[in-house]
Design a protein around this motif. Structure first.
Motif, PDB file in Angstrom:
ATOM      1  N   ARG A   1       0.840  -1.205   0.000  1.00 42.08           N
ATOM      2  CA  ARG A   1       0.000   0.000   0.000  1.00 42.08           C
ATOM      3  C   ARG A   1       0.873   1.253   0.000  1.00 42.08           C
ATOM      4  NH1 ARG A   1      -1.249   3.368   3.762  1.00 42.08           N
ATOM      5  NH2 ARG A   1      -0.477   1.994   5.396  1.00 42.08           N
TER       6      ARG A   1
ATOM      7  N   HIS B   1       4.258   1.425  -0.815  1.00 44.03           N
ATOM      8  CA  HIS B   1       5.181   1.485  -1.942  1.00 44.03           C
ATOM      9  C   HIS B   1       4.458   1.651  -3.287  1.00 44.03           C
ATOM     10  CE1 HIS B   1       7.768  -0.112   1.218  1.00 44.03           C
ATOM     11  NE2 HIS B   1       8.779   0.370   0.523  1.00 44.03           N
ATOM     12  N   ALA B   2       3.469   0.800  -3.576  1.00 40.58           N
ATOM     13  CA  ALA B   2       2.768   0.874  -4.864  1.00 40.58           C
ATOM     14  C   ALA B   2       1.661   1.919  -4.858  1.00 40.58           C
ATOM     15  CB  ALA B   2       2.189  -0.495  -5.214  1.00 40.58           C
ATOM     16  N   GLY B   3       1.037   2.138  -3.700  1.00 42.74           N
ATOM     17  CA  GLY B   3      -0.078   3.079  -3.607  1.00 42.74           C
ATOM     18  C   GLY B   3       0.371   4.504  -3.343  1.00 42.74           C
TER      19      GLY B   3
ATOM     20  N   LYS C   1       3.466   5.834  -2.715  1.00 41.49           N
ATOM     21  CA  LYS C   1       4.676   6.267  -3.433  1.00 41.49           C
ATOM     22  C   LYS C   1       4.587   6.019  -4.944  1.00 41.49           C
ATOM     23  CE  LYS C   1       6.670   7.456   0.380  1.00 41.49           C
ATOM     24  NZ  LYS C   1       6.810   8.847   0.727  1.00 41.49           N
ATOM     25  N   THR C   2       3.551   5.323  -5.393  1.00 40.72           N
ATOM     26  CA  THR C   2       3.292   4.994  -6.815  1.00 40.72           C
ATOM     27  C   THR C   2       4.506   4.398  -7.521  1.00 40.72           C
ATOM     28  OG1 THR C   2       3.731   7.242  -7.621  1.00 40.72           O
ATOM     29  CG2 THR C   2       1.445   6.714  -7.021  1.00 40.72           C
TER      30      THR C   2
ATOM     31  N   SER D   1       6.157   1.523  -9.532  1.00 47.37           N
ATOM     32  CA  SER D   1       5.667   0.506 -10.462  1.00 47.37           C
ATOM     33  C   SER D   1       5.964  -0.898  -9.945  1.00 47.37           C
ATOM     34  CB  SER D   1       6.351   0.696 -11.823  1.00 47.37           C
ATOM     35  OG  SER D   1       6.144  -0.434 -12.638  1.00 47.37           O
ATOM     36  N   CYS D   2       5.089  -1.831 -10.283  1.00 48.58           N
ATOM     37  CA  CYS D   2       5.307  -3.245  -9.933  1.00 48.58           C
ATOM     38  C   CYS D   2       6.675  -3.711 -10.445  1.00 48.58           C
ATOM     39  CB  CYS D   2       4.241  -4.131 -10.564  1.00 48.58           C
ATOM     40  SG  CYS D   2       2.550  -3.768 -10.087  1.00 48.58           S
TER      41      CYS D   2
ATOM     42  N   ASP E   1      -5.875  -5.437  -6.286  1.00 47.86           N
ATOM     43  CA  ASP E   1      -5.336  -4.090  -6.164  1.00 47.86           C
ATOM     44  C   ASP E   1      -4.325  -4.053  -5.020  1.00 47.86           C
ATOM     45  OD1 ASP E   1      -4.778  -1.414  -6.175  1.00 47.86           O
ATOM     46  OD2 ASP E   1      -6.832  -0.750  -5.797  1.00 47.86           O
TER      47      ASP E   1
ATOM     48  N   SER F   1      -2.041  -2.105  -4.495  1.00 49.06           N
ATOM     49  CA  SER F   1      -1.742  -0.752  -4.023  1.00 49.06           C
ATOM     50  C   SER F   1      -2.595  -0.372  -2.822  1.00 49.06           C
ATOM     51  CB  SER F   1      -1.936   0.266  -5.148  1.00 49.06           C
ATOM     52  OG  SER F   1      -3.301   0.374  -5.479  1.00 49.06           O
ATOM     53  N   ARG F   2      -3.557  -1.212  -2.470  1.00 44.48           N
ATOM     54  CA  ARG F   2      -4.395  -0.973  -1.296  1.00 44.48           C
ATOM     55  C   ARG F   2      -4.144  -2.007  -0.205  1.00 44.48           C
ATOM     56  NH1 ARG F   2     -10.353  -0.022  -2.658  1.00 44.48           N
ATOM     57  NH2 ARG F   2     -10.206   1.155  -0.732  1.00 44.48           N
TER      58      ARG F   2
END
Length: 183
Positions: free
Chosen positions: A57, A59-61, A63-64, A66-67, A147, A149-150
């Motif tokens: 959440r 790192h990917a959410g 801070k956006t 990328s995978c 998801d 990112s959550r």
């Protein structure tokens, strides 16, 4: 002396202490049961506990990232891969260095000791799946993995059963040849 009518009414409505305590206990237990039922007190759906509490959440959410920053093998390999500690240290050699788990991560990297992560998603050995092929065809990671990112701790978002894959292949007009996935 006889009690007045006001005293009689007060005695009539006076509740014993044990009954008031029992009522309060029932209300409290009902509240706890409602919280558990609503997944507020003990949230369900957390993925397995990892040796270092990594939050997708954040790192990917937030801070956006990328995978593919961490799972760099996915666009060119059948496996997504787990990043080496050096990938983590690209940022964490400068960012929140004193956080105990980051310090531990740096120590593991210095000793060339790998972190053994708990696997979340896996397929049976008789199933062949190629991440790169799906990514090159524009399939979003979230379609299979949810998801992330959550998610703080990643959960298995889908049951990777044949029906799920066949439905996706039909929708995307991909092959249904058995030997594509079963080799």
């Amino acid at each position: 002396m006889s009690p007045s009518s006001e005293e009689k009414n007060m005695k009539k409505w006076k509740t014993p202490l044990w009954a008031a305590f029992a009522a309060a206990l029932v209300v409290l237990l009902s509240g706890v049961a409602a919280l558990i039922y609503l997944d507020e007190l003990y949230p369900v759906g957390l993925g397995p506990r990892q040796p270092i509490p990594f939050s997708h959440r954040v790192h990917a959410g937030v801070k956006t990232i990328s995978c593919f920053m961490c799972h760099s093998e996915a666009p060119r390999s059948s496996r997504a891969g787990i990043p080496p500690l050096e990938t983590c240290l690209l940022c964490h050699s400068r960012i929140i260095r004193t956080y105990p788990y980051i310090a531990r991560l740096r120590g593991d990297a210095a000793l060339n000791r790998p972190v053994i992560w708990e696997r979340v998603n896996w397929l049976p050995e008789f199933v062949y799946f190629d991440h790169s092929m799906h990514i090159q065809r524009g399939i979003d990671c979230g379609h299979c993995h949810g998801d992330v990112s959550r998610m703080d701790r990643v959960v298995k978002a889908r049951k990777f059963q044949m029906g799920f894959c066949i439905q996706c292949h039909r929708y995307n007009r991909a092959t249904h040849d058995c030997y594509t996935c079963h080799r």
